[in-house]
Design a protein around this motif. Structure first.
Motif, PDB file in Angstrom:
ATOM      1  N   SER A  59      54.808  18.938  69.108  1.00 37.39           N
ATOM      2  CA  SER A  59      55.120  19.692  70.325  1.00 37.39           C
ATOM      3  C   SER A  59      56.571  19.473  70.766  1.00 37.39           C
ATOM      4  O   SER A  59      57.179  20.365  71.360  1.00 37.39           O
ATOM      5  CB  SER A  59      54.155  19.304  71.441  1.00 37.39           C
ATOM      6  N   ASN A  62      58.643  22.117  68.787  1.00 41.87           N
ATOM      7  CA  ASN A  62      58.261  23.523  68.736  1.00 41.87           C
ATOM      8  C   ASN A  62      57.901  24.049  70.122  1.00 41.87           C
ATOM      9  O   ASN A  62      56.954  23.559  70.756  1.00 41.87           O
ATOM     10  CB  ASN A  62      57.067  23.700  67.794  1.00 41.87           C
ATOM     11  N   ASN A  63      58.635  25.036  70.589  1.00 45.39           N
ATOM     12  CA  ASN A  63      58.366  25.641  71.885  1.00 45.39           C
ATOM     13  C   ASN A  63      57.005  26.334  71.881  1.00 45.39           C
ATOM     14  O   ASN A  63      56.650  27.021  70.925  1.00 45.39           O
ATOM     15  CB  ASN A  63      59.455  26.666  72.237  1.00 45.39           C
TER      16      ASN A  63
END
Length: 467
Positions: A59, A62-63
């Motif tokens: 997380s 990665n948006n």
């Protein structure tokens, strides 16, 4: 006579002569040994050390991700499976984190942005030059429609851990997918349309089976009423343990999901429409001689002028089931109820007594809402909500309720031994307000209100739309 001193002198002389030869022999042996060790060290290691040991999307990199996605690694096939939802994250631009064996390298590298809308290949190279190629296969959640699935006929599983993914299966002459005596099978991202006297998915002795992100529909059903016979379930399993069924829609089958001697199953996010029977089928889910099991986050919407129901959820000769967070709309059976526990003490029953129904809403029920009957007991009904109960004709000329539209039932057990409970429940505007609980002596706790309306839970609507 030889004197001892002469013997000692002779021995010393002999040792003095031979010692240099021993030294030379020892030095030669040591040199050869070191040479052999050096040559062995220069030889390539015969065992490959080129491995991916973990593949994930974190997380922090990665948006859109709120939790990490950990891939499922199959070392035998050098394959990593990952589940991705394009509605949450831009799957064309994802940053993977790749853990590899010590001393090796991977290409493309870890943390390098890649397009994971389709299969990717990674190559791991060990220090000795040995290479291994891994496939990264994405399962795209919520991106299932006929235009992006591969057309397929029926499938018979032929190996443990086989994966059946991204298929549009149509069949009229055998089960859509059939599994016999294979474990660890995964069925994912499939649309199954079946007809005839067959099942959408039929499995026997298939422990650790996973069915996820699938739509299963019986086609060519009549415009209304029951199917020709009761052997046309969307999913049927026998003698299989630890089954997981999630994100699955079932429609127009005899029963949606029928489990026989399937212990400790997990069913979540189940969407059902118009169960067709005929008797003894007609359920969204039926447990038959099962130990335990969880059904959570589910809904079934039955049009009473189309469907042909019995009990919406049947727990037969089974104990320990937990039915939670659901919506049940529509029952046109004069003998069926919303959720039924029965025969927990009869021959062949498994799992003992008891169960839980909590946070489930019921609308358009005819014969009953929830029951623990005929030898079943110790069932807890918590935060049950019911309204729009039917006292008249149930639809399709099936007649009227045989229980006079009872809400909570607990008959068939010796008086004062039922041990059932009604906890913080709501019954609003019942068509028969004098017939709420019967018999009361088989409930240890009776706690419900009739003076408050409620907005029903939203139905489960799974996304099988490319848009």
């Amino acid at each position: 006579m030889i004197r001892p001193t002469s013997i000692y002198a002779t021995l010393l002389f002999f040792i003095f002569l031979t010692f240099p030869l021993l030294q030379l022999s020892s030095c030669a042996s040591e040199t050869d040994l070191l040479k052999e060790i050096s040559e062995a060290a220069e030889e390539p290691n015969a065992i490959s050390n080129a491995k991916i040991t973990n593949f994930s999307f974190l997380s922090v990199d990665n948006n859109g991700l709120t939790t990490d996605i950990i891939g499922t690694l199959d070392e035998n096939t050098k394959t990593v499976y990952v589940e991705l939802d394009p509605l949450l994250i831009p799957i064309e631009k994802l940053v993977p984190t790749i853990v590899i064996s010590p001393g090796s390298t991977v290409s493309p590298t870890s943390k390098a942005t890649q397009d994971f809308s389709h299969e990717r290949t990674y190559t791991v190279t060990a220090e000795n030059g040995t290479k291994e190629t891994y496939k990264i296969i994405p399962s795209i959640i919520g991106n299932i429609c006929t235009s992006n699935l591969q057309d397929s006929g029926p499938i018979k599983v032929s190996a443990d851990n086989q994966r059946i993914e991204n298929l549009y299966i149509r069949t009229s002459n055998q089960h859509g997918i059939e599994i016999n005596n294979y474990t660890g099978v995964v069925i994912s991202n499939c649309i199954i349309e079946y007809t005839g006297k067959f099942m959408g998915i039929k499995f026997t002795s298939a422990d650790n089976l996973t069915i996820k992100n699938c739509s299963i529909k019986y086609v060519n059903a009549p415009a209304k009423g029951p199917l020709e016979d009761a052997d046309r379930n969307c999913i049927e399993g026998i003698g299989s343990q630890n089954i997981v069924i999630t994100n699955v829609r079932v429609e127009d089958g005899s029963t949606g999901i029928r489990l026989n001697q399937c212990d400790n199953s997990i069913l979540k996010y189940i969407e059902g429409h118009n169960m067709r029977g005929p008797f003894p089928r007609g359920q969204l889910v039926q447990y038959d001689k099962c130990i335990g099991g969880l059904l959570e986050n589910f809904s079934v919407i039955n049009d009473r002028e189309i469907a042909w129901t019995e009990d919406n959820v049947s727990i037969y000769k089974s104990g320990g089931q937990q039915i939670k967070k659901g919506l049940i709309v529509g029952n046109n059976s004069p003998t069926g109820v919303g959720v039924l526990f029965e025969d927990q003490n009869t021959e062949g029953a498994r799992g003992g007594y008891g169960g839980i129904v909590e946070d489930v809403d019921f609308l358009e029920m005819g014969n009953g809402v929830v029951s623990s009957v005929e030898g079943s007991k110790n069932v807890s009904f918590t935060r049950i909500r019911a309204k729009q109960i039917i006292c008249g004709d149930l639809g399709q000329n099936r007649g009227k309720s045989t229980s006079n539209s009872l809400i909570f039932g607990a008959f068939g057990t010796t008086a004062n031994t039922g041990g059932n409970s009604i906890n913080n429940c709501i019954v609003f505007n019942s068509c028969n307000p004098t017939n709420i609980v019967w018999p009361e002596h088989n409930f240890d706790v009776i706690d419900y209100r009739t003076d408050i309306d409620f907005e029903p839970r939203n139905p489960i609507v799974l996304n099988f739309n490319c848009d």
